[in-house]
Design a protein around this motif. Structure first.
Motif, PDB file in Angstrom:
ATOM      1  N   LEU A 141      54.836  56.542  31.983  1.00  0.00           N
ATOM      2  CA  LEU A 141      55.381  55.324  32.837  1.00  0.00           C
ATOM      3  C   LEU A 141      54.736  54.115  31.945  1.00  0.00           C
ATOM      4  O   LEU A 141      55.451  53.258  31.608  1.00  0.00           O
ATOM      5  CB  LEU A 141      55.094  55.302  34.185  1.00  0.00           C
ATOM      6  N   LEU A 142      53.305  54.025  31.904  1.00  0.00           N
ATOM      7  CA  LEU A 142      52.954  52.815  31.403  1.00  0.00           C
ATOM      8  C   LEU A 142      53.511  52.779  29.881  1.00  0.00           C
ATOM      9  O   LEU A 142      53.758  51.756  29.295  1.00  0.00           O
ATOM     10  CB  LEU A 142      51.446  52.975  31.186  1.00  0.00           C
ATOM     11  N   GLY A 143      53.677  53.763  29.099  1.00  0.00           N
ATOM     12  CA  GLY A 143      53.863  53.712  27.627  1.00  0.00           C
ATOM     13  C   GLY A 143      55.261  53.298  27.488  1.00  0.00           C
ATOM     14  O   GLY A 143      55.651  52.313  26.737  1.00  0.00           O
ATOM     15  N   VAL A 144      56.246  54.029  28.184  1.00  0.00           N
ATOM     16  CA  VAL A 144      57.598  53.534  28.162  1.00  0.00           C
ATOM     17  C   VAL A 144      57.752  52.206  28.671  1.00  0.00           C
ATOM     18  O   VAL A 144      58.842  51.425  28.029  1.00  0.00           O
ATOM     19  CB  VAL A 144      58.488  54.747  28.877  1.00  0.00           C
ATOM     20  N   GLY A 145      57.272  51.913  29.745  1.00  0.00           N
ATOM     21  CA  GLY A 145      57.464  50.663  30.314  1.00  0.00           C
ATOM     22  C   GLY A 145      56.723  49.484  29.414  1.00  0.00           C
ATOM     23  O   GLY A 145      57.386  48.533  29.224  1.00  0.00           O
ATOM     24  N   LEU A 147      56.857  49.534  26.128  1.00  0.00           N
ATOM     25  CA  LEU A 147      57.926  49.540  25.271  1.00  0.00           C
ATOM     26  C   LEU A 147      59.211  48.613  25.744  1.00  0.00           C
ATOM     27  O   LEU A 147      59.897  47.877  24.832  1.00  0.00           O
ATOM     28  CB  LEU A 147      58.288  50.778  24.725  1.00  0.00           C
ATOM     29  N   LEU A 148      59.535  48.765  26.886  1.00  0.00           N
ATOM     30  CA  LEU A 148      60.459  47.946  27.547  1.00  0.00           C
ATOM     31  C   LEU A 148      60.453  46.591  27.975  1.00  0.00           C
ATOM     32  O   LEU A 148      61.348  45.873  28.846  1.00  0.00           O
ATOM     33  CB  LEU A 148      61.234  48.729  28.619  1.00  0.00           C
ATOM     34  N   GLY A 149      58.902  46.281  27.984  1.00  0.00           N
ATOM     35  CA  GLY A 149      58.722  44.845  28.527  1.00  0.00           C
ATOM     36  C   GLY A 149      57.794  44.621  29.359  1.00  0.00           C
ATOM     37  O   GLY A 149      57.289  43.479  29.788  1.00  0.00           O
ATOM     38  N   PHE A 150      57.070  45.695  30.170  1.00  0.00           N
ATOM     39  CA  PHE A 150      56.270  45.595  30.867  1.00  0.00           C
ATOM     40  C   PHE A 150      54.833  45.058  30.243  1.00  0.00           C
ATOM     41  O   PHE A 150      54.455  45.644  28.978  1.00  0.00           O
ATOM     42  CB  PHE A 150      55.858  46.867  31.690  1.00  0.00           C
ATOM     43  N   ARG A 151      53.990  44.331  30.774  1.00  0.00           N
ATOM     44  CA  ARG A 151      52.720  43.901  30.473  1.00  0.00           C
ATOM     45  C   ARG A 151      51.799  43.900  31.343  1.00  0.00           C
ATOM     46  O   ARG A 151      51.865  43.315  32.517  1.00  0.00           O
ATOM     47  CB  ARG A 151      52.921  42.577  29.843  1.00  0.00           C
ATOM     48  N   VAL A 152      50.526  44.364  31.068  1.00  0.00           N
ATOM     49  CA  VAL A 152      49.416  44.119  32.137  1.00  0.00           C
ATOM     50  C   VAL A 152      48.835  42.723  31.864  1.00  0.00           C
ATOM     51  O   VAL A 152      48.442  42.399  30.636  1.00  0.00           O
ATOM     52  CB  VAL A 152      48.256  45.192  31.567  1.00  0.00           C
ATOM     53  N   ARG A 153      48.676  42.106  32.871  1.00  0.00           N
ATOM     54  CA  ARG A 153      48.562  40.516  32.903  1.00  0.00           C
ATOM     55  C   ARG A 153      46.867  40.400  33.109  1.00  0.00           C
ATOM     56  O   ARG A 153      46.417  39.222  32.721  1.00  0.00           O
ATOM     57  CB  ARG A 153      49.403  39.877  33.808  1.00  0.00           C
ATOM     58  N   THR A 154      46.304  41.396  33.505  1.00  0.00           N
ATOM     59  CA  THR A 154      45.021  41.315  33.910  1.00  0.00           C
ATOM     60  C   THR A 154      43.944  41.840  32.736  1.00  0.00           C
ATOM     61  O   THR A 154      43.534  41.193  31.691  1.00  0.00           O
ATOM     62  CB  THR A 154      44.601  42.060  35.235  1.00  0.00           C
ATOM     63  N   SER A 155      43.671  43.109  32.734  1.00  0.00           N
ATOM     64  CA  SER A 155      42.808  43.954  31.755  1.00  0.00           C
ATOM     65  C   SER A 155      43.266  45.221  31.857  1.00  0.00           C
ATOM     66  O   SER A 155      43.441  45.974  33.206  1.00  0.00           O
ATOM     67  CB  SER A 155      41.513  43.400  31.833  1.00  0.00           C
ATOM     68  N   TRP A 156      43.302  45.947  30.828  1.00  0.00           N
ATOM     69  CA  TRP A 156      43.410  47.329  30.723  1.00  0.00           C
ATOM     70  C   TRP A 156      42.292  47.918  31.458  1.00  0.00           C
ATOM     71  O   TRP A 156      42.437  49.465  31.698  1.00  0.00           O
ATOM     72  CB  TRP A 156      43.990  48.009  29.388  1.00  0.00           C
ATOM     73  N   VAL A 157      41.253  47.607  31.500  1.00  0.00           N
ATOM     74  CA  VAL A 157      40.165  48.215  32.338  1.00  0.00           C
ATOM     75  C   VAL A 157      40.244  48.176  33.599  1.00  0.00           C
ATOM     76  O   VAL A 157      39.930  49.378  34.226  1.00  0.00           O
ATOM     77  CB  VAL A 157      38.840  47.200  31.984  1.00  0.00           C
ATOM     78  N   GLN A 158      41.185  47.735  34.089  1.00  0.00           N
ATOM     79  CA  GLN A 158      41.706  47.636  35.653  1.00  0.00           C
ATOM     80  C   GLN A 158      42.524  48.864  35.914  1.00  0.00           C
ATOM     81  O   GLN A 158      42.574  49.168  37.035  1.00  0.00           O
ATOM     82  CB  GLN A 158      42.630  46.522  36.008  1.00  0.00           C
ATOM     83  N   LEU A 159      42.812  49.607  34.903  1.00  0.00           N
ATOM     84  CA  LEU A 159      43.420  50.785  35.009  1.00  0.00           C
ATOM     85  C   LEU A 159      42.452  52.023  35.591  1.00  0.00           C
ATOM     86  O   LEU A 159      42.773  52.879  36.252  1.00  0.00           O
ATOM     87  CB  LEU A 159      44.023  51.489  33.737  1.00  0.00           C
ATOM     88  N   LEU A 160      41.127  51.593  35.459  1.00  0.00           N
ATOM     89  CA  LEU A 160      40.085  52.824  36.127  1.00  0.00           C
ATOM     90  C   LEU A 160      40.388  52.696  37.488  1.00  0.00           C
ATOM     91  O   LEU A 160      40.392  53.847  38.182  1.00  0.00           O
ATOM     92  CB  LEU A 160      38.857  52.468  35.465  1.00  0.00           C
ATOM     93  N   PRO A 161      40.242  51.547  38.238  1.00  0.00           N
ATOM     94  CA  PRO A 161      40.289  51.364  39.583  1.00  0.00           C
ATOM     95  C   PRO A 161      41.820  51.802  40.008  1.00  0.00           C
ATOM     96  O   PRO A 161      41.712  52.434  41.243  1.00  0.00           O
ATOM     97  CB  PRO A 161      39.833  49.991  39.981  1.00  0.00           C
ATOM     98  N   VAL A 162      42.910  51.675  39.366  1.00  0.00           N
ATOM     99  CA  VAL A 162      43.888  52.247  39.716  1.00  0.00           C
ATOM    100  C   VAL A 162      44.150  53.845  39.786  1.00  0.00           C
ATOM    101  O   VAL A 162      44.508  54.233  40.682  1.00  0.00           O
ATOM    102  CB  VAL A 162      45.129  51.823  38.690  1.00  0.00           C
ATOM    103  N   LEU A 163      43.355  54.357  38.690  1.00  0.00           N
ATOM    104  CA  LEU A 163      43.318  55.760  38.589  1.00  0.00           C
ATOM    105  C   LEU A 163      42.506  56.494  39.849  1.00  0.00           C
ATOM    106  O   LEU A 163      42.773  57.280  40.512  1.00  0.00           O
ATOM    107  CB  LEU A 163      42.898  56.485  37.459  1.00  0.00           C
ATOM    108  N   ALA A 164      41.361  55.541  40.226  1.00  0.00           N
ATOM    109  CA  ALA A 164      40.609  56.159  41.341  1.00  0.00           C
ATOM    110  C   ALA A 164      41.606  55.838  42.605  1.00  0.00           C
ATOM    111  O   ALA A 164      41.402  56.866  43.473  1.00  0.00           O
ATOM    112  CB  ALA A 164      39.421  55.221  41.421  1.00  0.00           C
ATOM    113  N   LEU A 165      42.394  54.758  42.779  1.00  0.00           N
ATOM    114  CA  LEU A 165      43.196  54.868  43.837  1.00  0.00           C
ATOM    115  C   LEU A 165      44.059  55.691  44.277  1.00  0.00           C
ATOM    116  O   LEU A 165      44.343  56.426  45.232  1.00  0.00           O
ATOM    117  CB  LEU A 165      43.719  53.523  44.021  1.00  0.00           C
ATOM    118  N   LEU A 166      44.787  55.968  42.948  1.00  0.00           N
ATOM    119  CA  LEU A 166      45.731  57.301  42.817  1.00  0.00           C
ATOM    120  C   LEU A 166      45.114  58.614  43.331  1.00  0.00           C
ATOM    121  O   LEU A 166      45.824  59.299  43.990  1.00  0.00           O
ATOM    122  CB  LEU A 166      46.468  57.317  41.567  1.00  0.00           C
ATOM    123  N   LEU A 167      43.910  58.738  42.654  1.00  0.00           N
ATOM    124  CA  LEU A 167      43.297  60.078  43.188  1.00  0.00           C
ATOM    125  C   LEU A 167      42.939  60.173  44.801  1.00  0.00           C
ATOM    126  O   LEU A 167      43.248  61.121  45.171  1.00  0.00           O
ATOM    127  CB  LEU A 167      41.703  60.046  42.302  1.00  0.00           C
TER     128      LEU A 167
END
Length: 273
Positions: A141-145, A147-167
């Protein structure tokens, strides 16, 4: 002096025993998860299934709905992609329900119970393996998104708490999936029940549409939907917006779901023994 030394050694031994008793079910669950993932590796169509589904939704939202709902593909993906990530977590929980039912039907649980392992290791192992599949889906989702125009506006480091929440979210919903998988009569019936319940949960939410555009009576329902709160939390972490409140509401909802379904799932699991 001798007595004191003896007490100290006993205390240390007790500590090691408690640590070992805690470590064993974790290690055994990891072993079961690895076994399931190896099976998935030998059946690559499962990777394709988990990967194709989010890919189809990305293209659907980006090229079919974006112009109508947001005016541009990139603008809509900034809002909708976090919702698609949450939808993947919900659908993987449905996959857990189907997998548990198949394990019971095929006798896998009976074989695992004959081994000297923790009673919950087969269940936790199934959840952990499905979480790895969720990571695969989120990566697509993140890779294709992107390529299609999605941008992380904060920081890619924030992906860690995102994954923790998803878990946390997926573990809570997976217990509901485990219960459904144990009480259903066949994989076909659990598939119909799981997707029949979980797809409305994602669409009657703020995952894809702003809550403010909905009728007032529906907004009250949508705002307490954990899919909405988790999507808002991911938007706040990756794009912009509030973080603390949606994270807190998500964790509270996960706690309530776990309190309800963990005892129900374990009771149904014991009946299968």
């Amino acid at each position: 002096m001798t007595s004191t030394a003896h007490v100290d050694r006993s205390a240390l031994g007790l500590g090691r025993g408690r640590t070992f008793r805690l470590y064993r079910p974790i290690r055994q669950s990891g072993t079961v998860a690895w076994r399931l993932l190896v099976q998935t590796k030998r059946n690559p169509e499962q990777f394709v299934e988990v990967g194709i589904q989010p890919l189809m939704f990305v293209f659907l939202f980006a090229f079919v709905l974006a112009g109508q709902l947001a005016g541009s593909r990139a603008a809509y993906l900034q809002y909708a992609l976090p919702g698609l990530i949450v939808q993947s977590a919900v659908l993987v929980s449905a996959r857990t329900a189907i997998g548990v039912n198949s394990d019971v039907t095929n006798g896998l649980f009976d074989r695992l119970r004959s081994l000297p392992i923790s009673q919950v290791a087969p269940l936790l192992g199934r959840m952990l393996s499905d979480f790895v599949m969720l990571l695969w889906s989120v990566g697509i989702l993140l890779g294709v998104g992107t390529l299609l125009g999605f941008r992380v506006r904060t920081s890619w480091v924030q992906l860690l708490p995102v994954l923790a929440l998803l878990l946390v979210f997926m573990l809570a919903f997976s217990w509901a999936g485990v219960y459904l998988g144990l009480v259903a009569s066949s994989p076909e019936s659990v598939q119909a029940l799981a997707f029949g319940l979980m797809l409305p949960l994602t669409f009657v939410s703020g995952a894809y549409i702003r809550v403010s555009t909905m009728p007032g009576w529906l907004q009250a329902v949508v705002k307490v939907n954990p899919v909405s709160t988790l999507a808002d939390a991911i938007r706040g972490l990756l794009v912009s917006g509030p973080v603390g409140r949606p994270v807190g509401e998500t964790l509270l909802a996960c706690a309530v779901i776990a309190i309800v379904f963990v005892p129900l799932a374990l009771r149904a699991y014991r009946r299968e023994r």
